[in-house]
Every structure is written in structure tokens, then in C-alpha cells.
Design an enzyme around this catalytic site. Sequence first.
Site, PDB file in Angstrom:
ATOM      1  N   SER A  48      -1.332  -8.286  -9.983  1.00 44.68           N
ATOM      2  CA  SER A  48      -2.510  -8.171  -9.104  1.00 44.68           C
ATOM      3  C   SER A  48      -2.994  -6.727  -9.172  1.00 44.68           C
ATOM      4  O   SER A  48      -2.969  -5.988  -8.194  1.00 44.68           O
ATOM      5  CB  SER A  48      -2.150  -8.558  -7.669  1.00 44.68           C
ATOM      6  OG  SER A  48      -1.127  -7.736  -7.158  1.00 44.68           O
ATOM      7  N   HIS A  78       1.707 -14.176  -7.938  1.00 40.96           N
ATOM      8  CA  HIS A  78       3.127 -14.035  -8.310  1.00 40.96           C
ATOM      9  C   HIS A  78       3.886 -15.356  -8.246  1.00 40.96           C
ATOM     10  O   HIS A  78       5.096 -15.390  -8.482  1.00 40.96           O
ATOM     11  CB  HIS A  78       3.823 -13.029  -7.388  1.00 40.96           C
ATOM     12  CG  HIS A  78       3.277 -11.642  -7.479  1.00 40.96           C
ATOM     13  ND1 HIS A  78       3.566 -10.672  -6.571  1.00 40.96           N
ATOM     14  CD2 HIS A  78       2.459 -11.066  -8.402  1.00 40.96           C
ATOM     15  CE1 HIS A  78       2.949  -9.541  -6.902  1.00 40.96           C
ATOM     16  NE2 HIS A  78       2.264  -9.762  -8.018  1.00 40.96           N
ATOM     17  N   GLU A 110       2.546 -11.635  -0.523  1.00 45.86           N
ATOM     18  CA  GLU A 110       3.918 -11.201  -0.218  1.00 45.86           C
ATOM     19  C   GLU A 110       4.233 -11.294   1.274  1.00 45.86           C
ATOM     20  O   GLU A 110       3.468 -10.802   2.109  1.00 45.86           O
ATOM     21  CB  GLU A 110       4.120  -9.742  -0.670  1.00 45.86           C
ATOM     22  CG  GLU A 110       3.884  -9.569  -2.152  1.00 45.86           C
ATOM     23  CD  GLU A 110       3.928  -8.105  -2.596  1.00 45.86           C
ATOM     24  OE1 GLU A 110       4.511  -7.264  -1.883  1.00 45.86           O
ATOM     25  OE2 GLU A 110       3.356  -7.819  -3.652  1.00 45.86           O
ATOM     26  N   GLU A 165       8.803 -11.801  -7.940  1.00 44.17           N
ATOM     27  CA  GLU A 165       9.538 -10.705  -7.297  1.00 44.17           C
ATOM     28  C   GLU A 165      10.834 -11.173  -6.647  1.00 44.17           C
ATOM     29  O   GLU A 165      11.401 -10.492  -5.781  1.00 44.17           O
ATOM     30  CB  GLU A 165       8.626 -10.004  -6.281  1.00 44.17           C
ATOM     31  CG  GLU A 165       7.429  -9.366  -6.965  1.00 44.17           C
ATOM     32  CD  GLU A 165       6.612  -8.463  -6.050  1.00 44.17           C
ATOM     33  OE1 GLU A 165       6.852  -8.447  -4.830  1.00 44.17           O
ATOM     34  OE2 GLU A 165       5.740  -7.765  -6.578  1.00 44.17           O
ATOM     35  N   ASP A 188       1.805  -8.429   2.436  1.00 44.54           N
ATOM     36  CA  ASP A 188       0.818  -7.892   1.491  1.00 44.54           C
ATOM     37  C   ASP A 188      -0.122  -9.042   1.144  1.00 44.54           C
ATOM     38  O   ASP A 188       0.262  -9.960   0.407  1.00 44.54           O
ATOM     39  CB  ASP A 188       1.501  -7.341   0.221  1.00 44.54           C
ATOM     40  CG  ASP A 188       0.466  -6.844  -0.805  1.00 44.54           C
ATOM     41  OD1 ASP A 188      -0.746  -6.833  -0.475  1.00 44.54           O
ATOM     42  OD2 ASP A 188       0.878  -6.471  -1.916  1.00 44.54           O
ATOM     43  N   GLU A 213      -0.556  -4.887   4.189  1.00 47.58           N
ATOM     44  CA  GLU A 213      -1.087  -4.224   2.989  1.00 47.58           C
ATOM     45  C   GLU A 213      -2.276  -5.006   2.423  1.00 47.58           C
ATOM     46  O   GLU A 213      -2.271  -6.245   2.464  1.00 47.58           O
ATOM     47  CB  GLU A 213       0.055  -4.161   1.959  1.00 47.58           C
ATOM     48  CG  GLU A 213      -0.296  -3.517   0.628  1.00 47.58           C
ATOM     49  CD  GLU A 213       0.897  -3.595  -0.334  1.00 47.58           C
ATOM     50  OE1 GLU A 213       2.058  -3.572   0.123  1.00 47.58           O
ATOM     51  OE2 GLU A 213       0.653  -3.697  -1.546  1.00 47.58           O
ATOM     52  N   ASP A 255      -3.156  -0.366  -1.187  1.00 50.92           N
ATOM     53  CA  ASP A 255      -2.605  -0.494  -2.547  1.00 50.92           C
ATOM     54  C   ASP A 255      -3.780  -0.468  -3.532  1.00 50.92           C
ATOM     55  O   ASP A 255      -4.147   0.603  -4.044  1.00 50.92           O
ATOM     56  CB  ASP A 255      -1.780  -1.785  -2.632  1.00 50.92           C
ATOM     57  CG  ASP A 255      -1.332  -2.124  -4.040  1.00 50.92           C
ATOM     58  OD1 ASP A 255      -1.487  -1.283  -4.938  1.00 50.92           O
ATOM     59  OD2 ASP A 255      -0.823  -3.250  -4.273  1.00 50.92           O
ATOM     60  N   LYS A 312       2.467   3.631  -6.345  1.00 54.22           N
ATOM     61  CA  LYS A 312       2.936   2.973  -7.575  1.00 54.22           C
ATOM     62  C   LYS A 312       2.674   3.943  -8.728  1.00 54.22           C
ATOM     63  O   LYS A 312       1.506   4.251  -9.042  1.00 54.22           O
ATOM     64  CB  LYS A 312       2.140   1.688  -7.823  1.00 54.22           C
ATOM     65  CG  LYS A 312       2.454   0.543  -6.865  1.00 54.22           C
ATOM     66  CD  LYS A 312       1.421  -0.548  -7.052  1.00 54.22           C
ATOM     67  CE  LYS A 312       1.850  -1.875  -6.449  1.00 54.22           C
ATOM     68  NZ  LYS A 312       0.731  -2.859  -6.447  1.00 54.22           N
ATOM     69  N   HIS A 361       7.500  -0.879  -6.288  1.00 54.55           N
ATOM     70  CA  HIS A 361       7.694  -1.446  -7.631  1.00 54.55           C
ATOM     71  C   HIS A 361       6.405  -2.125  -8.094  1.00 54.55           C
ATOM     72  O   HIS A 361       5.400  -2.108  -7.385  1.00 54.55           O
ATOM     73  CB  HIS A 361       8.833  -2.474  -7.583  1.00 54.55           C
ATOM     74  CG  HIS A 361       8.483  -3.697  -6.757  1.00 54.55           C
ATOM     75  ND1 HIS A 361       9.109  -4.902  -6.889  1.00 54.55           N
ATOM     76  CD2 HIS A 361       7.538  -3.884  -5.791  1.00 54.55           C
ATOM     77  CE1 HIS A 361       8.589  -5.775  -6.053  1.00 54.55           C
ATOM     78  NE2 HIS A 361       7.636  -5.181  -5.374  1.00 54.55           N
ATOM     79  N   LYS A 420       9.360  -0.510  -1.314  1.00 56.48           N
ATOM     80  CA  LYS A 420       9.141  -1.948  -1.506  1.00 56.48           C
ATOM     81  C   LYS A 420       9.590  -2.276  -2.917  1.00 56.48           C
ATOM     82  O   LYS A 420       9.047  -1.742  -3.884  1.00 56.48           O
ATOM     83  CB  LYS A 420       7.658  -2.220  -1.282  1.00 56.48           C
ATOM     84  CG  LYS A 420       7.127  -3.508  -1.830  1.00 56.48           C
ATOM     85  CD  LYS A 420       5.727  -3.766  -1.326  1.00 56.48           C
ATOM     86  CE  LYS A 420       4.771  -3.998  -2.475  1.00 56.48           C
ATOM     87  NZ  LYS A 420       3.583  -4.748  -2.110  1.00 56.48           N
TER      88      LYS A 420
HETATM   89  C1  PEP Z   1       1.553  -5.393  -5.080  1.00 57.35           C
HETATM   90  O1  PEP Z   1       0.417  -5.905  -5.072  1.00 57.35           O
HETATM   91  O2  PEP Z   1       1.890  -4.622  -4.159  1.00 57.35           O
HETATM   92  C2  PEP Z   1       2.473  -5.675  -6.182  1.00 57.35           C
HETATM   93  C3  PEP Z   1       3.694  -5.142  -6.222  1.00 57.35           C
HETATM   94  O3  PEP Z   1       2.040  -6.543  -7.140  1.00 57.35           O
HETATM   95  P1  PEP Z   1       1.517  -6.134  -8.599  1.00 57.35           P
HETATM   96  O4  PEP Z   1       2.555  -5.270  -9.204  1.00 57.35           O
HETATM   97  O5  PEP Z   1       1.341  -7.447  -9.281  1.00 57.35           O
HETATM   98  O6  PEP Z   1       0.227  -5.394  -8.384  1.00 57.35           O
HETATM   99 MG    MG Z   2      -0.008  -4.841  -3.041  1.00 55.86          MG
END
Ligand code: PEP
Ligand code: MG
Length: 430
Positions: free
Chosen positions: A42, A157, A166, A209, A244, A294, A321, A346, A374, A397
Site C-alpha cells: 500500500s 495485505h 491493519e 504481515e 491502520d 493511522e 504514513d 519507514k 516495517h 510496528k
Molecule cells: C503500512 O501501510 O503501514 C504498511 C506497513 O503497509 P505497506 O508496507 O504495504 O505500505
Molecule cells: Mg500504513
Amino acid sequence: MSSKIEGVRAREVLDSRGNPTVEAEAWTKNSVARAMVPSGASTGVHEALELRDKDARFMGKGVAKAVSNVNKTIAKKIVGMDCTEQDAVDGFMIELDGTENKSRLGANAILSVSMAVSRLAAIEEGVPLYRHIGRLSKNKKFLLPVPSMNVLNGGVHAGNKLDIQEYMILPAGAKSFREALEISAEVYQNLKTVIKEKYGKDAINVGDEGGFAPPLSRPEEPLDLIMAAIEKAGHEKKVKLGVDAAASEFFEQDKNGRKAAKGNYVLEGVELTPGRLMERYGQMLDSYPIVSLEDAFSQDDWPAWSSFTGRYGGRVQVVGDDLLVTNVKRIEKALKEKACNTLLLKINQIGSITESIAAARLSMESGWNVMVSHRSGETEDPYIADLAVGLGAGELKAGAPCRSERTAKYNQLLRIEEELGNKAVYARMF
Ligand code: PEP
Ligand code: MG
């Protein structure tokens, strides 16, 4: 000078989804370090570019060009630099790339070297990686982070109908990370039982995940199942919830292709204005012990973000994010617009360790929380566990307490906690 980089080499390896990713090795005369780059599903449109070959190999997902960019372009120029000077190494690669979003060399190419070089420096300095990151970020307060564990997967996911991506447990009431992990694993195993009892054994398969991915569609149903699991495990007093929504994925169109009018969302097949979506979140916040929410809105829906943060930011972490993509420029805009109050960090969204640290520092200095994260496509590299401790972020996370690419991070935190001994502090966040 022993910290002089003598060589750098990359290769194509596989991530947890079975897609190619970049692994890099860097070495000095006496030491060698290795690191692997994660990959999202995503992904936000404002992220730095993950360079993929788009040819016949690996259904277009090969990273041979990124590997070649490390081996043929970056390696030659980096040899001779000092691995302890992360700013200089990263700055040099960013300049060599010369684009705003690292599209020439690839964020995956640059990040692989950036990670490997920082790990190499830690070895050269004779300290664990989290201590070296503490030095780079000028942080002396190491914290074992509260984990956000995604125990029920939806969105892109999982192969179910859930739009929200999530559903997480946060064992904030534990006294140590070890206890936090134990609590989480017990809730996770109880959740398996709860799902099996309600939906049968076919419903306990897991998503990307490591969280369960039962055939649900109502956004609140996972929260009820998780609350039942927490109660069954006897941890009501110690566990909070996080969500999330990854709402960029159901903005104007959901994952099943259902379309909405411009500016609207599609949740459970129903079209919602940002205002109606906000009301739905408000009801969730009133009904469940959610402390972190999130990507409640899409990546450029700034008015909705600001109005939500104005209304709920005092009682819940509003985490950006896709909104922030670990980019200082977008964090600055979000600060100005009061659009959220927590950075999701990230490293591959921005593509270097130096820029990731800058994003964390700006957020912390502005009074925000920072949750290191992650990607849904992960590797066995535990780098982000050290990063979370070294930054003193207080939150990490890293998925469910299941599947080795997720537990690699949590198990590394157990080692760090042990190493810190009576100096280990489990973060008090919620
Ligand atoms: C997220 O959206 O926070 C996530 C971990 O998913 P992705 O790595 O697919 O963006
Ligand atoms: Mg996210």
C-alpha cells in the site's frame, strides 16, 4: 584509517512475499556488514522510487538495475569514504542520484548501501547498531519500544473483503519488552482460537504481515474478535488497540473496484464523504480502547486530516504514513496544517538513513510521537529494531508475533533489552 570503505556489493534476494529486493554488503579492511531493503504494497504516491526492472523476469519486479546501480555506479565512488560519516556517504549518493525522488539510482539501491554502511560503522566502532544510531541521531535515551502488532490483516495485505488494512494490539501496560512480547503472543494465540470457534478452521490463514485474515467485511468486526481474545488471555488491563485504515486504498475506489464520487471513500461497499468517514471513526474511538489511528484519510486529503486531528488529536495518536512518507517537506506541511501528531517512519519511503533520522528528529522536536515501521514485504534483517531503540522512538510496528521476517525484529529487541540490563527502559507511551 580502518573505517575506510574498501568495497560495496549488492545482490538480488527475495523478500517475505517472494519478490526480489536488494541486499548490499559493505566492507572495510577488517569488517563486513550486510543489509536488506523492505518493500510496501500500500505504497504512497509521494514515496521515493523503488526501482523495478519492468521486464520479463519476476513478472517485472526484478531489481537487477538497482543492483547494477550499486555495483557499477555507487560502489566505485563510495570506496575510500569513511563509513562512520553517514551524512557524507548518504549526501554523496543523493547528489549522485540528482533527482527529487531517487528515481535515477533507485531508493532501494541507495537505501541498501546506506543501511549496510551504518551497520559497518557500528562494527568498526565496536558498538551495537542501536548505539551507533543513537550517536547519529544525538539521542542518549534508549527506549525499548511499545510494539504495534498487526494481528488481523485486511486491505491489500489479505484476500478477504476488509477495507481497513491493519488491526493492531499494543501491550502498553507491560513492564518490559519481554513481558510485552509474551502478552502479545498470548493474545495472538487466543485470537486464533476465537476465530476458529466462530468461523471454522478455514478462517485462520494469515495475511502478508502474519495477522489472521478471516473472511470478514464489517470494519468493526475485527475489533470485537480482538477484544474477545484479549479477555480470554486475561490481559484487558495491559493491551490497547491500534488501527491502520490505509485509506488511500479505498479513496474514490475500493480494492474490489467499486467507485465513488471525487473526494469520497468506499467502505464496505458504501460511499462515504470524508465527514461521514470521520463519524464512523469517532464511533470506533468511543467503543474500543483505540490509542492509535493511522492513515484515516487519503494521502492528499489535507482538509479531512486537519479537521480529524483538531477533533480527536487530543485523545488518539493520529499517525501519518502515506500522508508524510517520512519526508521532511511533507512533515513541515503537516505541522503547519496541524494534520496529524505522529510520524510513521519507514526508511524505504525516503531512501536513506540520514534522511530517516532527520524526519524522526523534526517530528520529535515538534512534539509528535514517532512509530518506526516495517513494510508488508519484509526481510529477515532486524535493522528497524535497532533503529527504534537508537532513536528513542518508543514505538515499533513490525507485524504479528508470527512469521520470521516479523519476529526477527521482536527477537532482536529481546537481545537489546538483555544487553541493556538494568538500564533497559520499556517506553511509557499510552
Ligand atoms: C503500512 O501501510 O503501514 C504498511 C506497513 O503497509 P505497506 O508496507 O504495504 O505500505
Ligand atoms: Mg500504513
